[in-house]
Design a protein around this motif. Structure first.
Motif, short mmCIF file in Angstrom:
data_model
loop_
_atom_site.label_atom_id
_atom_site.label_comp_id
_atom_site.label_asym_id
_atom_site.label_seq_id
_atom_site.Cartn_x
_atom_site.Cartn_y
_atom_site.Cartn_z
N LYS A 130 0.83 -1.21 0.00
CA LYS A 130 0.00 0.00 0.00
C LYS A 130 0.86 1.25 0.00
CE LYS A 130 -4.05 -2.14 2.12
NZ LYS A 130 -4.93 -2.22 3.32
N GLN A 131 2.02 1.16 0.64
CA GLN A 131 2.92 2.33 0.68
C GLN A 131 3.51 2.66 -0.69
OE1 GLN A 131 5.80 2.32 3.94
NE2 GLN A 131 4.42 1.04 5.16
N VAL A 132 3.59 1.67 -1.58
CA VAL A 132 4.10 1.93 -2.93
C VAL A 132 2.96 1.91 -3.96
CG1 VAL A 132 6.44 1.13 -2.48
CG2 VAL A 132 4.71 -0.52 -3.22
N GLY A 133 1.72 1.98 -3.46
CA GLY A 133 0.58 2.13 -4.36
C GLY A 133 0.08 0.85 -4.99
N ALA A 134 0.16 -0.25 -4.28
CA ALA A 134 -0.30 -1.53 -4.83
C ALA A 134 -1.15 -2.26 -3.81
CB ALA A 134 0.89 -2.40 -5.22
N GLU A 135 -1.94 -3.20 -4.31
CA GLU A 135 -2.74 -4.08 -3.47
C GLU A 135 -2.61 -5.51 -4.00
OE1 GLU A 135 -6.77 -2.83 -3.23
OE2 GLU A 135 -6.29 -0.90 -2.28
N TYR A 136 -2.88 -6.46 -3.12
CA TYR A 136 -2.86 -7.85 -3.58
C TYR A 136 -3.92 -8.03 -4.66
CZ TYR A 136 -2.92 -12.92 -3.60
OH TYR A 136 -2.85 -14.25 -3.99
N ALA A 137 -3.54 -8.68 -5.75
CA ALA A 137 -4.36 -8.94 -6.94
C ALA A 137 -4.13 -7.91 -8.03
CB ALA A 137 -5.85 -9.04 -6.63
N ASP A 138 -3.22 -6.95 -7.82
CA ASP A 138 -2.91 -5.99 -8.88
C ASP A 138 -2.12 -6.63 -10.02
OD1 ASP A 138 -4.21 -3.93 -7.65
OD2 ASP A 138 -2.40 -2.80 -7.08
N PHE A 139 -1.44 -7.73 -9.75
CA PHE A 139 -0.63 -8.40 -10.77
C PHE A 139 -1.09 -9.85 -10.91
CE2 PHE A 139 2.08 -5.08 -8.96
CZ PHE A 139 2.51 -4.42 -10.11
N PRO A 140 -0.89 -10.43 -12.08
CA PRO A 140 -1.24 -11.85 -12.24
C PRO A 140 -0.35 -12.74 -11.41
CG PRO A 140 -0.10 -11.03 -14.19
CD PRO A 140 -0.38 -9.84 -13.33
N VAL A 141 -0.85 -13.92 -11.07
CA VAL A 141 -0.11 -14.86 -10.22
C VAL A 141 -0.15 -16.25 -10.85
CG1 VAL A 141 -0.71 -13.54 -8.15
CG2 VAL A 141 -2.13 -15.50 -8.82
#
Length: 272
Positions: A130-141
């Motif tokens: 969150k501190q670098v502007g991301a959340e879980y699920a923002d990228f494929p896995v």
């Protein structure tokens, strides 16, 4: 409350916050000895990973590459990749507790404790994301860890060999290399926070591998098998363990229970 039912519900919950709360409650109830154990209850097999409703799933080669950690985008990719490993590890620990019945109560305590640790690791990484502007699920896995759980669902010996003693032990080798790469960049508060998180995970993962080592050897003893069968099991699932000459974290693996004879078979030059 019944232990295996509660463990299944925690494992199948998709929402990270709700999953974490269920694991914390399960851990507390287990430690307080307030759960019953129905070892004859049906054993279910998940049709897919619990995170499937949240994320885009791709093949491992299509997951974003982790590089250029000195910028926010690279940090987002790195943190997301490690967070996904930790999320997957929550489910694998819970599945190890759920799937294998008629074990000593210490076995269930160990794997719920591992899940509890992994929840804390995921939460720590989620805050950094969150501190670098991301959340879980923002990228494929990818589903590599879930697939390993499926492949070893029928045999506790294979599960203990493959998941903690091979895959998680591999993390003990990889984590210091990532830390070393991060330390080559100009120091920033965010990089320092990421390095500290990775060091915490590395330190605590040693105990997770040690738990796998303990129960792997316990089952070997029960079945009258030599622990050397580890190499046969891994060769079936991940061929080439003795020929790849891995960059081993010998100290961490020794602390987790690996014998020098094993590590030398994997390519370690020095082991005491």
């Amino acid at each position: 409350m019944e232990f295996f039912t509660s463990t299944w519900h925690a494992m199948r919950e998709s929402d990270p916050a709700k999953k974490g709360a269920l694991v914390q409650q399960l851990y507390a109830d287990l430690r307080q000895n307030t759960l019953t154990f129905d070892h004859d209850a049906p054993i279910l097999l998940p049709k897919g990973p619990s995170y499937a409703p949240l994320v885009t799933i791709v093949r491992p080669r299509n997951v974003p590459k982790r590089k250029h950690f000195d910028n926010p985008e690279g940090q987002r990719v790195l943190l997301h990749a490690v967070a996904h490993i930790e999320y997957s590890a929550i489910d694998l620990a819970l599945d190890s507790a759920y799937r294998f019945r008629h074990m000593p109560v210490e076995y269930y305590l160990d794997w719920v404790e591992v899940a509890h640790d992994e929840v804390r690791h995921f939460t720590m990484l989620e805050k950094l994301m969150k501190q670098v502007g991301a959340e879980y699920a923002d990228f494929p896995v990818h589903t590599a860890l879930f697939d390993a759980g499926k492949k070893t669902a029928a045999d506790i010996l294979e599960r203990m060999a493959v998941v903690p003693r091979y895959l998680e032990a591999g993390g003990l080798d990889a984590n210091p290399r990532i830390i070393a790469k991060l330390e080559r960049y100009r120091t920033t508060p965010m990089l320092e926070a990421i390095i500290e998180a990775l060091r915490t995970i590395l330190e605590e993962e040693v105990s997770h591998v040690a738990k796998g080592d303990r129960w792997f050897k316990h089952v070997c003893k029960m079945r009258g098998l030599s622990p050397e069968i580890y190499f046969d099991i891994i060769e079936r699932h991940y061929p080439g363990l003795e020929t790849k000459r891995l960059q081993l974290n010998v100290d961490a693996r020794r602390a987790a229970g690996f014998a020098c004879s094993e590590l030398k078979r994997m390519g370690a030059q020095k082991c005491e």
